[in-house]
Design an enzyme around this catalytic site. Sequence first.
Site, PDB file in Angstrom:
ATOM      1  N   SER A  40      23.872 -24.227 -23.578  1.00 29.37           N
ATOM      2  CA  SER A  40      23.453 -23.056 -24.364  1.00 29.37           C
ATOM      3  C   SER A  40      24.593 -22.099 -24.680  1.00 29.37           C
ATOM      4  O   SER A  40      24.476 -21.314 -25.614  1.00 29.37           O
ATOM      5  CB  SER A  40      22.362 -22.282 -23.612  1.00 29.37           C
ATOM      6  OG  SER A  40      22.852 -21.840 -22.361  1.00 29.37           O
ATOM      7  N   ASP A 332      20.809 -11.645 -22.664  1.00 27.41           N
ATOM      8  CA  ASP A 332      19.594 -11.852 -21.884  1.00 27.41           C
ATOM      9  C   ASP A 332      20.012 -12.060 -20.427  1.00 27.41           C
ATOM     10  O   ASP A 332      21.159 -11.789 -20.071  1.00 27.41           O
ATOM     11  CB  ASP A 332      18.727 -12.994 -22.462  1.00 27.41           C
ATOM     12  CG  ASP A 332      19.405 -14.362 -22.392  1.00 27.41           C
ATOM     13  OD1 ASP A 332      20.426 -14.502 -21.672  1.00 27.41           O
ATOM     14  OD2 ASP A 332      18.906 -15.304 -23.041  1.00 27.41           O
ATOM     15  N   HIS A 335      22.821 -15.107 -20.668  1.00 26.79           N
ATOM     16  CA  HIS A 335      23.824 -15.373 -21.711  1.00 26.79           C
ATOM     17  C   HIS A 335      24.544 -14.109 -22.163  1.00 26.79           C
ATOM     18  O   HIS A 335      23.923 -13.054 -22.292  1.00 26.79           O
ATOM     19  CB  HIS A 335      23.144 -16.020 -22.923  1.00 26.79           C
ATOM     20  CG  HIS A 335      22.450 -17.297 -22.590  1.00 26.79           C
ATOM     21  ND1 HIS A 335      21.092 -17.361 -22.362  1.00 26.79           N
ATOM     22  CD2 HIS A 335      22.922 -18.548 -22.402  1.00 26.79           C
ATOM     23  CE1 HIS A 335      20.762 -18.605 -22.056  1.00 26.79           C
ATOM     24  NE2 HIS A 335      21.852 -19.356 -22.071  1.00 26.79           N
TER      25      HIS A 335
END
Length: 358
Positions: A40, A332, A335
């Site tokens: 991610s 978040d 991340h």
Amino acid sequence: MATSRRHSKITAALFLLAVASTTASVARARVPAVIVFGDSTVDTGNNNQIPTPLRADIPPYGRDMPGGPRATGRFGNGRLPPDLISEALGLPPLVPAYLDPAYGIKDFARGVCFASAGTGIDNATADVLSVIPLWKEVEFYAEYQRRLRAQFGAARARAIVRGALHVVSIGTNDFLENYFLLATGRFAEFTVPEFEDFLVAGARAFLTAIHRLGARRVTFAGLAAIGCLPLERTTNVLRGGGCVEEFNEVARSYNAKVEAMVRELRAEFPRLKVAYISVYENFVKLITNPDQFGLENVEEGCCATGRFEMGYMCNEDAPLTCDDADKFLFWDAFHPTEKVNRLMANHTLEVCYQEGVL
Ligand SMILES: *[C@@H]1O[C@H](CO)[C@@H](O)[C@H](O)[C@H]1NC(C)=O
Ligand SMILES: *[C@@H]1O[C@H](CO)[C@@H](O)[C@H](O)[C@H]1NC(C)=O
């Protein structure tokens, strides 16, 4: 006569100057594409195209994208390091996801992303959230090359692959989503040092595989201070929400092994220019000197409470989302913000120039 001699000297000097500056700009502009592998931290939208719950395809994800808010699947408020690296190299400002049907091989010839949020070096990690395993990313890379050859011919396809900067960022999920979270499978099978060795062997096999397929310019990122991710701090409430030192220690010892492996590969394959990127040290700099970077919060994410939300829990109905993500290290609970991604992109390029990758 004298005038004409002087004139020809000046012409010659100008010509040499022109040659020199052309050579310099060619040397810097010679990257035909950015090619991305990993999780991610670098997935620009592949998970939107596969059946997994791990997606960032709803607002406020992407709220600071260039041209206005757009939830593209990137886990952040804006762009990711590969996008920013691509732009800095004079390539498109966004690196398209390979599985995104809006793009074709002509786009991918200038940049392509095979990464998948939630994946890892260990095959078992991708199984946890039904995402794309790393070996499958390599299969996509081989398929991509077949498509390049069909579109542009063998010589140009080869030049694109050899000249491209390959950006790899992976490994966090092997520890946080697999080994320590499940505490079954690999946890029962391996001690921490054994699991580190298993992952480093997997990373080496991966790098060897892409080298065999023609990759010559590669960056491989180490782990961040994974014990300081907001989600891990939240699990550490009993100790006042500080960083989980056990996880940071694992990151440091794994990173040292990865760095040594990368050095060995450089010696083994002289034509492979591969650089290790020390993300950990850069994260620690941000956490210990936030003021220097204009950061006001390095412990919680901007989205929602910032303590545990990511993916669908970070949504527009969640209260408390911050106004200015540039003041935060994390977007978040897992991340970084685009601001931090910019610093990482800059660092990656600086290392590429220092170590002769570019
Ligand atoms: C992962 O799966 C692929 C495909 O099944 C296999 O070739 C590879 O050896 C596996 N890697 C590990 C480390 O188990
Ligand atoms: C990185 O950032 C510094 C400071 O802003 C800048 O001078 C340098 O040119 C940047 N490097 C790259 C490769 O973009």
